[in-house]
Design a protein around this motif. Structure first.
Motif, PDB file in Angstrom:
ATOM      1  N   ALA A  11       0.774  -1.078   0.003  1.00 51.64           N
ATOM      2  CA  ALA A  11      -0.216   0.092   0.091  1.00 51.64           C
ATOM      3  C   ALA A  11       1.123   1.182  -0.143  1.00 51.64           C
ATOM      4  O   ALA A  11       0.330   2.394  -0.205  1.00 51.64           O
ATOM      5  CB  ALA A  11      -1.008   0.199   1.217  1.00 51.64           C
ATOM      6  N   LYS A  12       2.227   1.173   0.199  1.00 46.43           N
ATOM      7  CA  LYS A  12       3.126   2.311   0.213  1.00 46.43           C
ATOM      8  C   LYS A  12       2.759   3.175   1.205  1.00 46.43           C
ATOM      9  O   LYS A  12       2.838   4.429   1.264  1.00 46.43           O
ATOM     10  CB  LYS A  12       2.995   2.967  -1.251  1.00 46.43           C
ATOM     11  N   ARG A  13       2.339   2.525   2.238  1.00 47.35           N
ATOM     12  CA  ARG A  13       1.924   3.584   3.524  1.00 47.35           C
ATOM     13  C   ARG A  13       2.207   2.447   4.947  1.00 47.35           C
ATOM     14  O   ARG A  13       1.943   1.341   4.787  1.00 47.35           O
ATOM     15  CB  ARG A  13       0.787   4.182   3.675  1.00 47.35           C
ATOM     16  N   GLU A  14       2.262   3.076   6.011  1.00 44.05           N
ATOM     17  CA  GLU A  14       2.454   2.263   7.015  1.00 44.05           C
ATOM     18  C   GLU A  14       1.026   1.898   7.768  1.00 44.05           C
ATOM     19  O   GLU A  14       0.040   2.468   7.391  1.00 44.05           O
ATOM     20  CB  GLU A  14       3.013   3.225   8.342  1.00 44.05           C
ATOM     21  N   ILE A  15       0.851   0.570   8.087  1.00 45.99           N
ATOM     22  CA  ILE A  15      -0.342   0.060   8.780  1.00 45.99           C
ATOM     23  C   ILE A  15      -0.313   0.322  10.169  1.00 45.99           C
ATOM     24  O   ILE A  15       0.340   0.126  11.104  1.00 45.99           O
ATOM     25  CB  ILE A  15      -0.637  -1.181   8.477  1.00 45.99           C
ATOM     26  N   GLU A  16      -1.266   1.174  10.929  1.00 44.62           N
ATOM     27  CA  GLU A  16      -1.299   1.559  12.084  1.00 44.62           C
ATOM     28  C   GLU A  16      -1.901   0.496  13.014  1.00 44.62           C
ATOM     29  O   GLU A  16      -2.680  -0.426  12.510  1.00 44.62           O
ATOM     30  CB  GLU A  16      -1.922   2.886  12.114  1.00 44.62           C
ATOM     31  N   ALA A  17      -1.748   0.536  14.279  1.00 44.36           N
ATOM     32  CA  ALA A  17      -2.229  -0.430  15.274  1.00 44.36           C
ATOM     33  C   ALA A  17      -3.925  -0.631  15.300  1.00 44.36           C
ATOM     34  O   ALA A  17      -4.396  -1.967  15.406  1.00 44.36           O
ATOM     35  CB  ALA A  17      -1.794  -0.008  16.794  1.00 44.36           C
ATOM     36  N   ALA A  18      -4.449   0.476  15.195  1.00 46.98           N
ATOM     37  CA  ALA A  18      -5.804   0.670  14.896  1.00 46.98           C
ATOM     38  C   ALA A  18      -6.226   0.051  13.722  1.00 46.98           C
ATOM     39  O   ALA A  18      -7.599  -0.737  13.760  1.00 46.98           O
ATOM     40  CB  ALA A  18      -6.273   2.196  15.191  1.00 46.98           C
ATOM     41  N   ASP A  19      -5.500   0.225  12.725  1.00 47.58           N
ATOM     42  CA  ASP A  19      -6.011  -0.619  11.561  1.00 47.58           C
ATOM     43  C   ASP A  19      -5.846  -1.957  11.410  1.00 47.58           C
ATOM     44  O   ASP A  19      -6.743  -2.988  11.112  1.00 47.58           O
ATOM     45  CB  ASP A  19      -5.144  -0.099  10.435  1.00 47.58           C
ATOM     46  N   ILE A  20      -4.838  -2.648  12.214  1.00 51.78           N
ATOM     47  CA  ILE A  20      -4.423  -4.008  12.458  1.00 51.78           C
ATOM     48  C   ILE A  20      -5.741  -4.709  13.338  1.00 51.78           C
ATOM     49  O   ILE A  20      -6.250  -5.647  12.986  1.00 51.78           O
ATOM     50  CB  ILE A  20      -3.177  -4.221  13.136  1.00 51.78           C
ATOM     51  N   ALA A  21      -5.987  -3.738  14.480  1.00 51.22           N
ATOM     52  CA  ALA A  21      -7.174  -4.191  15.190  1.00 51.22           C
ATOM     53  C   ALA A  21      -8.590  -4.347  14.307  1.00 51.22           C
ATOM     54  O   ALA A  21      -9.154  -5.420  14.441  1.00 51.22           O
ATOM     55  CB  ALA A  21      -7.342  -3.432  16.589  1.00 51.22           C
ATOM     56  N   ALA A  22      -8.766  -3.447  13.668  1.00 53.78           N
ATOM     57  CA  ALA A  22      -9.876  -3.226  13.037  1.00 53.78           C
ATOM     58  C   ALA A  22     -10.024  -4.391  11.914  1.00 53.78           C
ATOM     59  O   ALA A  22     -10.889  -4.935  11.575  1.00 53.78           O
ATOM     60  CB  ALA A  22     -10.416  -1.956  12.224  1.00 53.78           C
ATOM     61  N   GLU A  23      -8.874  -4.629  11.075  1.00 53.44           N
ATOM     62  CA  GLU A  23      -8.906  -5.698  10.142  1.00 53.44           C
ATOM     63  C   GLU A  23      -9.054  -7.044  10.720  1.00 53.44           C
ATOM     64  O   GLU A  23      -9.543  -7.858  10.065  1.00 53.44           O
ATOM     65  CB  GLU A  23      -7.766  -5.483   8.974  1.00 53.44           C
ATOM     66  N   LEU A  24      -8.233  -7.183  11.904  1.00 56.46           N
ATOM     67  CA  LEU A  24      -8.479  -8.403  12.499  1.00 56.46           C
ATOM     68  C   LEU A  24      -9.789  -8.886  12.826  1.00 56.46           C
ATOM     69  O   LEU A  24     -10.500  -9.833  12.561  1.00 56.46           O
ATOM     70  CB  LEU A  24      -7.529  -8.397  13.687  1.00 56.46           C
ATOM     71  N   GLU A  25     -10.557  -7.824  13.457  1.00 55.79           N
ATOM     72  CA  GLU A  25     -11.947  -8.182  13.944  1.00 55.79           C
ATOM     73  C   GLU A  25     -12.873  -8.290  12.627  1.00 55.79           C
ATOM     74  O   GLU A  25     -13.820  -9.267  12.757  1.00 55.79           O
ATOM     75  CB  GLU A  25     -12.452  -6.847  14.586  1.00 55.79           C
ATOM     76  N   ALA A  26     -12.540  -7.552  11.599  1.00 54.87           N
ATOM     77  CA  ALA A  26     -13.246  -7.763  10.358  1.00 54.87           C
ATOM     78  C   ALA A  26     -13.207  -9.258   9.690  1.00 54.87           C
ATOM     79  O   ALA A  26     -13.886  -9.924   9.429  1.00 54.87           O
ATOM     80  CB  ALA A  26     -12.885  -6.593   9.302  1.00 54.87           C
ATOM     81  N   ALA A  27     -11.754  -9.687   9.777  1.00 52.70           N
ATOM     82  CA  ALA A  27     -11.458 -11.168   9.396  1.00 52.70           C
ATOM     83  C   ALA A  27     -12.228 -12.043  10.042  1.00 52.70           C
ATOM     84  O   ALA A  27     -12.688 -13.083   9.613  1.00 52.70           O
ATOM     85  CB  ALA A  27      -9.946 -11.240   9.270  1.00 52.70           C
ATOM     86  N   ARG A  28     -12.055 -11.896  11.358  1.00 50.50           N
ATOM     87  CA  ARG A  28     -12.948 -12.820  12.304  1.00 50.50           C
ATOM     88  C   ARG A  28     -14.382 -12.803  12.055  1.00 50.50           C
ATOM     89  O   ARG A  28     -15.002 -13.983  11.875  1.00 50.50           O
ATOM     90  CB  ARG A  28     -12.516 -12.421  13.703  1.00 50.50           C
ATOM     91  N   ASP A  29     -14.785 -11.705  11.736  1.00 50.91           N
ATOM     92  CA  ASP A  29     -16.320 -11.713  11.501  1.00 50.91           C
ATOM     93  C   ASP A  29     -16.671 -11.964  10.173  1.00 50.91           C
ATOM     94  O   ASP A  29     -18.022 -12.792  10.044  1.00 50.91           O
ATOM     95  CB  ASP A  29     -16.867 -10.246  11.771  1.00 50.91           C
ATOM     96  N   ASP A  30     -15.863 -12.166   9.210  1.00 50.90           N
ATOM     97  CA  ASP A  30     -16.207 -12.583   7.857  1.00 50.90           C
ATOM     98  C   ASP A  30     -16.084 -14.281   7.931  1.00 50.90           C
ATOM     99  O   ASP A  30     -15.092 -14.851   7.916  1.00 50.90           O
ATOM    100  CB  ASP A  30     -14.991 -11.848   7.062  1.00 50.90           C
ATOM    101  N   THR A  31     -17.186 -14.727   7.703  1.00 57.31           N
ATOM    102  CA  THR A  31     -17.353 -16.100   7.827  1.00 57.31           C
ATOM    103  C   THR A  31     -16.778 -17.085   6.599  1.00 57.31           C
ATOM    104  O   THR A  31     -16.737 -18.314   6.632  1.00 57.31           O
ATOM    105  CB  THR A  31     -18.570 -16.645   8.489  1.00 57.31           C
ATOM    106  N   ARG A  32     -16.601 -16.496   5.674  1.00 56.84           N
ATOM    107  CA  ARG A  32     -16.194 -16.973   4.366  1.00 56.84           C
ATOM    108  C   ARG A  32     -14.992 -17.564   4.211  1.00 56.84           C
ATOM    109  O   ARG A  32     -14.051 -17.020   5.412  1.00 56.84           O
ATOM    110  CB  ARG A  32     -16.275 -15.895   3.048  1.00 56.84           C
ATOM    111  N   SER A  33     -14.741 -18.698   3.868  1.00 53.92           N
ATOM    112  CA  SER A  33     -13.370 -19.481   3.856  1.00 53.92           C
ATOM    113  C   SER A  33     -12.369 -18.319   2.950  1.00 53.92           C
ATOM    114  O   SER A  33     -12.740 -17.445   2.168  1.00 53.92           O
ATOM    115  CB  SER A  33     -13.222 -20.613   3.288  1.00 53.92           C
ATOM    116  N   VAL A  34     -11.110 -18.481   3.146  1.00 57.43           N
ATOM    117  CA  VAL A  34     -10.184 -17.504   1.979  1.00 57.43           C
ATOM    118  C   VAL A  34     -10.543 -17.935   0.718  1.00 57.43           C
ATOM    119  O   VAL A  34     -10.657 -16.753   0.096  1.00 57.43           O
ATOM    120  CB  VAL A  34      -8.761 -18.126   2.526  1.00 57.43           C
ATOM    121  N   LYS A  35     -10.652 -19.035   0.103  1.00 58.77           N
ATOM    122  CA  LYS A  35     -11.171 -19.347  -1.120  1.00 58.77           C
ATOM    123  C   LYS A  35     -12.537 -18.660  -1.553  1.00 58.77           C
ATOM    124  O   LYS A  35     -12.315 -18.206  -2.713  1.00 58.77           O
ATOM    125  CB  LYS A  35     -11.178 -20.999  -1.076  1.00 58.77           C
ATOM    126  N   ASP A  36     -13.391 -18.875  -0.716  1.00 59.89           N
ATOM    127  CA  ASP A  36     -14.573 -18.149  -0.912  1.00 59.89           C
ATOM    128  C   ASP A  36     -14.419 -16.744  -1.105  1.00 59.89           C
ATOM    129  O   ASP A  36     -15.124 -15.901  -2.017  1.00 59.89           O
ATOM    130  CB  ASP A  36     -15.794 -18.581   0.030  1.00 59.89           C
TER     131      ASP A  36
END
Length: 211
Positions: A120-145
């Motif tokens: 992305a050519k930018r730093e990823i902040e701690a808040a972004d990590i936490a938000a994306e981690l939560e979103a990935a957990r909430d997304d019930t689709r498999s990686v393939k799907d």
């Protein structure tokens, strides 16, 4: 014995072009609006078109791809609003791959942070990590799907970026088990990679090639 070889494959076609403000280049550039349709093939020859899988805008300078809404992009607006589609996809795939075993460790977080910064050519902040981690957990689709759902918005550069990002996370702990190898190959198929192309990436990354 006579075999009939048939199947379905996504094909890309430019349906419009012009100039737009590319968020990654930070300036006005030429673009192509590309539609991805599924085609029925017989002996690898496309015969008829199926449903449209998606559309994306491709910058002709940096080759980044974006949602078609980017054509209405206001340079004064927040740049991340139209973050490159492959950056978003790569980030989500990396977190979902890291969570595949039910937990995520520090080495995986470090790898994701570094990989995303490069993409992305930018730093990823701690808040972004936490938000994306939560979103990935909430997304019930498999990686393939998940990848199957967004593959129609990615060009070849974006697809390779997503695959290599997933590989980097799998390798973060210093070992790649058979289940992870299978998952990476499923990811490559979901991205609609030709087998030879995907196997070339796997060989370069020292990932076993499945028969």
């Amino acid at each position: 014995m006579f075999f009939i070889v048939w199947g379905w494959r996504g094909r890309q076609k430019a349906i419009a072009n012009g100039q737009f403000f590319c968020p990654d280049c930070g300036d006005h550039r030429e673009y192509k609006l590309i539609a991805v349709n599924r085609w029925f093939t017989l002996y690898w020859i496309p015969l008829f078109k199926g449903k449209e899988l998606g559309q994306f805008v491709e910058c002709q300078s940096c080759k980044s791809t974006f949602n078609a809404r980017v054509l209405e992009f206001d340079p004064k607006a927040e740049r991340e609003t139209f973050e490159a589609e492959f950056s978003i996809a790569a980030k989500r795939v990396m977190f979902k791959m890291a969570l595949a075993d039910g937990e995520i460790d520090e080495s995986e977080i470090t790898q994701i942070t570094q990989a995303f910064s490069n993409i992305a050519k930018r730093e990823i902040e701690a808040a972004d990590i936490a938000a994306e981690l939560e979103a990935a957990r909430d997304d019930t689709r498999s990686v393939k799907d998940f990848v199957s759902d967004i593959s129609g918005t990615l060009n070849d550069v974006g697809k390779e970026t997503v695959l290599r990002a997933a590989i980097s996370v799998v390798k973060a702990d210093g070992q790649v088990d058979q289940e992870e190898v299978v998952q990476l190959h499923e990811l490559a198929r979901a991205l609609d990679f030709p087998r030879a192309y995907a196997n070339g990436i796997f060989a370069e990354e020292r990932i076993p090639v499945l028969a």
